[in-house]
Design an enzyme around this catalytic site. Structure first.
Site, PDB file in Angstrom:
ATOM      1  N   LYS A 195      17.125  81.585  28.852  1.00  0.00           N
ATOM      2  CA  LYS A 195      16.729  81.429  27.442  1.00  0.00           C
ATOM      3  C   LYS A 195      17.356  80.127  26.976  1.00  0.00           C
ATOM      4  O   LYS A 195      18.516  80.068  26.589  1.00  0.00           O
ATOM      5  CB  LYS A 195      17.257  82.613  26.626  1.00  0.00           C
ATOM      6  CG  LYS A 195      16.452  82.949  25.369  1.00  0.00           C
ATOM      7  CD  LYS A 195      16.404  81.870  24.323  1.00  0.00           C
ATOM      8  CE  LYS A 195      17.680  81.710  23.517  1.00  0.00           C
ATOM      9  NZ  LYS A 195      17.651  80.494  22.664  1.00  0.00           N
ATOM     10  N   GLY A 248      27.797  78.049  24.201  1.00  0.00           N
ATOM     11  CA  GLY A 248      27.415  77.795  22.805  1.00  0.00           C
ATOM     12  C   GLY A 248      28.562  78.126  21.872  1.00  0.00           C
ATOM     13  O   GLY A 248      29.732  78.024  22.245  1.00  0.00           O
ATOM     14  N   SER A 249      28.199  78.560  20.668  1.00  0.00           N
ATOM     15  CA  SER A 249      29.226  78.726  19.635  1.00  0.00           C
ATOM     16  C   SER A 249      30.078  79.974  19.871  1.00  0.00           C
ATOM     17  O   SER A 249      29.633  80.942  20.502  1.00  0.00           O
ATOM     18  CB  SER A 249      28.569  78.824  18.259  1.00  0.00           C
ATOM     19  OG  SER A 249      27.960  80.089  18.111  1.00  0.00           O
ATOM     20  N   VAL A 252      28.458  83.251  18.373  1.00  0.00           N
ATOM     21  CA  VAL A 252      27.421  83.884  19.202  1.00  0.00           C
ATOM     22  C   VAL A 252      28.056  84.482  20.459  1.00  0.00           C
ATOM     23  O   VAL A 252      27.705  85.592  20.879  1.00  0.00           O
ATOM     24  CB  VAL A 252      26.301  82.872  19.557  1.00  0.00           C
ATOM     25  CG1 VAL A 252      25.307  83.482  20.536  1.00  0.00           C
ATOM     26  CG2 VAL A 252      25.577  82.422  18.288  1.00  0.00           C
ATOM     27  N   GLY A 253      29.027  83.769  21.025  1.00  0.00           N
ATOM     28  CA  GLY A 253      29.719  84.302  22.209  1.00  0.00           C
ATOM     29  C   GLY A 253      30.366  85.644  21.912  1.00  0.00           C
ATOM     30  O   GLY A 253      30.279  86.593  22.710  1.00  0.00           O
ATOM     31  N   GLU A 270      31.251  80.318  27.543  1.00  0.00           N
ATOM     32  CA  GLU A 270      31.799  78.966  27.493  1.00  0.00           C
ATOM     33  C   GLU A 270      31.578  78.472  26.072  1.00  0.00           C
ATOM     34  O   GLU A 270      30.439  78.218  25.689  1.00  0.00           O
ATOM     35  CB  GLU A 270      31.024  78.138  28.524  1.00  0.00           C
ATOM     36  CG  GLU A 270      31.519  76.754  28.727  1.00  0.00           C
ATOM     37  CD  GLU A 270      32.986  76.727  29.004  1.00  0.00           C
ATOM     38  OE1 GLU A 270      33.426  77.421  29.923  1.00  0.00           O
ATOM     39  OE2 GLU A 270      33.695  76.017  28.279  1.00  0.00           O
TER      40      GLU A 270
END
Ligand code: UN1
Length: 516
Positions: A195, A248-249, A252-253, A270
């Site tokens: 994605k 990503g951020s 969101v992680g 990460e």
């Protein structure tokens, strides 16, 4: 319109104004070897430097994601049965094709993501490097034998694939990062649903094209487009998904971890960085200035590894700052396809607003001095894009929000420290721990820094960017959750271990009991 050398007929079809969708071609999902549009609303991919339309894609729905997972799950047994070196050979071929198509991909990247063409070539090259590196790792024996405490008993450990892996990737390294995740996943026998970021969907499809050309069988690699929010449950919680890899951020992680942890799934995260460069009084100052300019303003500061804090140790001070400012003033902003561009546009309007907000926050915090930039760049053609001037805040104090939070833009906070000890306290005084750097000629300070710094990447006399694929990539503290990309460690992230015990004694041997 700028001349885009190397653009293919196919990519030229995507040109047009963002308002004018008639010229655009649909960017489709890739599921079970077929291109088909997502079932949700359409969204655009635009050139961040001028708003030109690159293409339109459709938001995927949970049903689309389910179909992609069905496909990856069905393809898993046959893919897993292919010997590992053979799977690795396909990835090696991917590297060859990437090499051949490098210029075409880089030219597209300088338009879809916006980064300067030399950096776009570097991003693509990182994909080539990763293909060859991981293909070579694929030929190694991953298990090991262990001496048993009992006679006539053999023990060994082997690696097996996990199953379906969901890879959620960002736009800032739109080729390199998908390759970091996809190649080890495939070599280790997993199947993939990618994605990609909704800002760079066409590049993800170019990646898919290359995998198809190299001979990755249908269903083994699938792509679903769209924003993660509406489909995140489907990507993370489907029982067939064994591993989720995300870059990503931090927010969101954390959300992914929140969903995946109760289901006992593996997830590799990460996330952010607030990477410091420390300049000691004995440093080569010209080298340090060159390096800081590159690692703070290269990629417009949109790297997790970008330097966002410069810590100057007394008496390094005003003269360093003045020289840095003079050089930063001269950085050339422009379209990524122009080879003279040094600082390109930010990815989208949201990023531009975020950077502007942080400048406001920095100014309001009142103790820091804005000495350069701090506003959008709007001269001539720049007015059409998401350009922000390279920005320097001096006399930033530890704890200020611009010193603590990831801005992901061309904003550098300069902090003055009285000593090495104070510099280390500042460097470590954030929640992140991805990259770090020190400039000094003192071998003792080099060794102390290596020991003291809380970061996954430590650079000596070099800026904070530029990790290579064959070293583990990842961070301490809130940057990650302990997994590493790159290096042999990435193999661990994408495989499960099996410890095997073979007893050829012909007796029931009882470990720990017979052995007393
Ligand atoms: C990232 O910013 O997410 O070390 C990746 C570097 C690049 C990778 C950066 N090789 O700066």
């Amino acid at each position: 319109m700028p001349a885009y050398a190397g653009m293919t007929r196919e990519t030229s079809q995507f040109l047009g104004k963002c308002e004018d969708l008639t010229m655009s071609e649909q960017i489709k999902n890739f599921i079970n070897g077929q291109w088909k549009p997502g079932s949700g609303a359409s969204f655009e991919s635009c050139d961040p430097a001028n708003g030109e339309l690159i293409g339109t894609a459709n938001q995927s729905t949970p049903a689309d994601v389910k179909e992609a997972i069905d496909s990856a799950s069905a393809a898993f047994p046959a893919w897993k049965a292919i010997p590992q070196p053979k799977r690795a050979e396909i990835v090696y071929k991917v590297g060859d094709i990437f090499k051949r198509r490098k210029e075409e991909i880089a030219q597209l990247m300088s338009r879809e993501m916006g980064k300067p063409i030399a950096e776009a070539r570097g991003d693509t090259q990182e994909g080539v490097d990763m293909a060859y590196y991981i293909a070579s790792e694929g030929r190694r024996a991953w298990g090991w034998t262990v001496p048993s405490e009992l006679p006539n008993k053999r023990m060994y450990v082997e690696r097996v694939p996990l199953g379906v892996c969901t890879l959620i990737t960002p736009w800032n390294f739109p080729i390199a990062i998908p390759t970091w995740k996809t190649f080890p996943a495939l070599v280790m026998g997993n199947t993939v649903v990618l994605k990609p970021a909704e800002d760079t969907p066409l590049l993800a499809n170019k990646f898919a094209e290359i995998l198809i050309e190299a001979g990755v069988p249908k269903g083994v690699f699938n792509v679903v487009h769209g924003s993660g929010g509406p489909i995140s449950d489907a990507l993370v919680t489907d029982p067939r998904v064994r591993m989720i890899s995300f870059t990503g951020s931090s927010a969101v992680g954390a959300a992914i971890a929140g969903k995946a942890a109760p289901l006992h799934k593996r997830y590799s995260l990460e996330m952010g960085g607030k990477n410091p460069v420390v300049v000691m009084p004995d440093a080569d100052m010209d080298l340090a200035i060159d390096a800081v300019l590159w690692c703070a303003f290269g990629t417009t500061g949109q790297r997790c590894t970008a330097c966002s804090r410069l810590i100057l140790v007394d008496p390094v001070g005003d003269s360093f700052v003045n020289k840095l400012k003079e050089r930063a003033t001269k950085l050339k902003l422009g379209h990524g396809a122009d080879p003279t561009t040094q600082v390109a546009a930010l990815i989208n309007k949201k990023a531009l607003d975020k950077v502007a907000d942080y400048v406001r926050i920095g100014r309001d915090e009142d103790k820091a001095k804005l000495i350069l930039g701090g506003e959008r760049a709007t001269d001539g053609a720049l007015s059409k894009g998401n350009f922000f001037k390279p920005t320097l805040f001096d006399h930033v104090k530890q704890g200020m929000r611009i010193e603590q939070e990831e801005i992901f833009g061309p904003v550098l906070s300069i902090i003055r420290a009285k000593s090495y000890d104070e510099a280390i306290k500042v460097a470590n005084g954030v929640k992140y721990g991805l990259s770090s750097s020190i400039f000094t000629r003192d071998v003792n300070v080099v060794n102390r820094f290596q020991t003291d710094i809380e970061a996954g990447l430590v650079y000596i006399n070099a800026g904070t960017t530029g990790a290579e694929v064959s070293t583990p990539f990842g961070g301490h503290k809130a940057t990650g959750n302990g997994h590493r990309e790159g290096g042999p460690t990435v193999i661990e992230a994408y495989s499960e271990l099996k410890s095997v015990f073979i007893d050829y004694s012909g007796q029931v041997q009882k470990a720990q009991i017979d052995n007393n």
